[in-house]
Structures are given as C-alpha cells and as structure tokens.
Design a protein around this motif. Structure first.
Motif, mmCIF file in Angstrom:
data_model
loop_
_atom_site.group_PDB
_atom_site.id
_atom_site.type_symbol
_atom_site.label_atom_id
_atom_site.label_comp_id
_atom_site.label_asym_id
_atom_site.label_seq_id
_atom_site.Cartn_x
_atom_site.Cartn_y
_atom_site.Cartn_z
ATOM 1 N N ARG A 77 76.335 20.791 28.052
ATOM 2 C CA ARG A 77 77.312 19.910 27.855
ATOM 3 C C ARG A 77 77.874 20.088 26.495
ATOM 4 N N ASP A 78 79.146 19.567 26.255
ATOM 5 C CA ASP A 78 79.666 19.278 24.770
ATOM 6 C C ASP A 78 79.074 17.970 24.531
ATOM 7 N N LEU A 84 80.106 22.512 30.108
ATOM 8 C CA LEU A 84 80.505 23.912 29.717
ATOM 9 C C LEU A 84 79.872 24.734 30.657
#
Length: 283
Positions: A77-78, A84
């Motif tokens: 993840r961001d 992502l």
C-alpha cells in the motif's frame, strides 16, 4: 544408546529438521542452549508452501487450536492505504489459500509438540566442543548439561544453532554475515478494535522505509517500523520513544488511528538487526 542424528539448535530450522528425520524412523536428539524459548518478534507469518508441509506433520492443526489467524491477502500500500499490489491467496488451489499468523513462541511449541516418539528435545544444553573421527569429520559434540559435561556421538550432526553458529565454525563451513543499513522496530498493539480492521498482511511503502502490519491471535496487532541505523540512538535515554513512534505513524495517514494504542504499548518494543548470511559454496 546413541542417537542416529544430533541436532544442535531448537529453533524453527532445528525442530523442522528433527521432525523430518524422525519421520524417516531415525532416533533424533535435539539440544538447545536456552533453557526456555525467548519471546522474540520474528517469523510469525507462514506461507502456503510451508503450511503444506506443516499440515502433513499436524502442526497446522495445533496452531489452529491455539487461535491462529488466517490471512487471505498480502497487500502493498501507499501511505494513505491505497493498494499498489495485492497477492490474493484465495486464487490458489485449496487448501493452500491462506497465510497463517501466530506468535513465534506458539509456532515453536506446535513444532515441538509434533516431534513424535523417536525425537527427544533437551533444553539448557550447551555444545562445548566437537568430537571428530580420525579423518577430522565431526561425529558428535561435547555437551554441558545440568552441571556435568558428557559426550554425545551420532552419525549425522546438524548445525541449526543460528546465524552465529559455533558448530558451523567448528566444521569449517565459511559464511559471511552482511547487515543491511537499517533496523526493524516491532511493537505489539493490544487493541481489539484496531485488530478488527486488519484482515490482511499490509506493507506500507514510504520514503522513510516500510511499515508492516498484520494481526496476531487474541486481538493483537504486530507492527514493524523500518528505522535508519542510527535513528534510534539515544532515543530511549532521552525518553523520546513516544515522539519517535508518533512521528513514524504520522507519516502514514492510514496508520495514524493506531497512534494512541501504540503509545499505550511502547513497552513491547523490540529492535532487530536485519541481515543475510552468504556462503561461497555448498558441500
């Protein structure tokens, strides 16, 4: 009577080797210098390939009985939590559709409980020196146990005594340890509400390194924060651990709701080096 195999080290590697060799009908003795298992943060998440073998040994069933958590996805993840990349284990053939998470000590206990009648585990036993035959091959160990020193010989001796293995050195097996230029700082967060929101293994990618989050049994979360080599130097002495941890989460908006429960569990902190062991040859 001497065993067929002497395993030095009762971590995951040593216990798995002992279980596999015992399953072949061999008599196995496992010794470990620690009198009891230390609660170290590591190796809590088991992948489907490992579970396939552990299932055949009855270990998976033991972990399930102790409340193991099944995770269906591994998500990168961001900082805001947007996925992502996602590995959906549900797409794999049954029954290999999960990660399994449990505390490291519980995994070791489940392995130890599955060893079988041909395997003996003795803790608080320290390897003092190797025993060799006329050719120089190691054929046993001199062991210190309960205030006495004795010799134990076996046709096969397995070195499973960790990254700084004395037995590997005695055998002349070359290895080079390379430490990465960062540390991992782990925290156990006991917040049932927060744990209910964590249903996968999430890796948050930030410009200051990774933040890893996943649930453990009993409503706990395990959080790893990547830190620079000197980032925590003197932090505890200055009483700044709370500030450091709060700043680390503030850089990841998706994790900010965990700030209060994290600060309530600062005493669970462990700081772990990260490295790899390289050998120039296999023999």
């Amino acid at each position: 009577m001497s065993p067929d195999v002497l395993v030095c080290g009762a971590g995951v590697g040593g216990l798995a080797a002992a279980r596999a060799l015992g399953g072949l009908g061999l008599d196995v003795l496992v010794v470990d210098k620690q009198p009891s298992v230390r609660p170290i943060a590591k190796g809590e998440v088991l992948q489907p390939g490992a579970l396939r073998l552990l299932r055949s040994w009855g270990v998976e069933k033991r972990l399930d009985a102790q409340g193991a958590v099944r995770l269906g996805r591994l998500v990168v993840r961001d900082p805001r939590g947007t996925a992502l990349m996602s590995l959906d284990y549900g797409q794999l053939p049954a029954p290999d559709q999960w990660l399994l998470a449990h505390d490291h000590t519980a995994i070791l206990a489940a392995l130890a409980g599955s060893l079988g009648p041909g395997v003996e585990l003795r803790r608080g036993v320290r390897a003092e020196a190797p025993l060799r035959d006329d050719s120089g091959r190691i054929t046993g160990l001199r062991l210190a146990e309960g205030g006495r020193v004795h010799e134990e010989r076996a046709p096969l001796v397995v070195a499973a005594d960790g990254i700084s293995s004395r037995l590997r050195s005695w055998a002349g097996i070359e290895a080079r340890r390379v430490d990465y230029p960062h540390r991992l700082v782990s925290f156990d967060i006991g917040d049932a509400d927060a744990a209910a929101r964590a249903d996968d293994f999430s890796a948050y990618v930030t410009d200051r390194g990774l933040r890893l989050l996943y649930p453990l049994p009993g409503g706990w979360l395990r959080l790893y924060l990547q830190a620079g080599p000197d980032e925590l130097r003197g932090v505890t002495a200055r009483g700044g651990l709370a500030d450091w941890a709060a700043r680390a989460l503030s850089q990841v908006p998706a994790l900010e709701p965990l700030t209060a429960p994290l600060l309530a569990h600062l005493g669970t902190r462990q700081t772990l080096p990260v490295g790899r062991l390289l050998s120039p040859r296999l023999a």
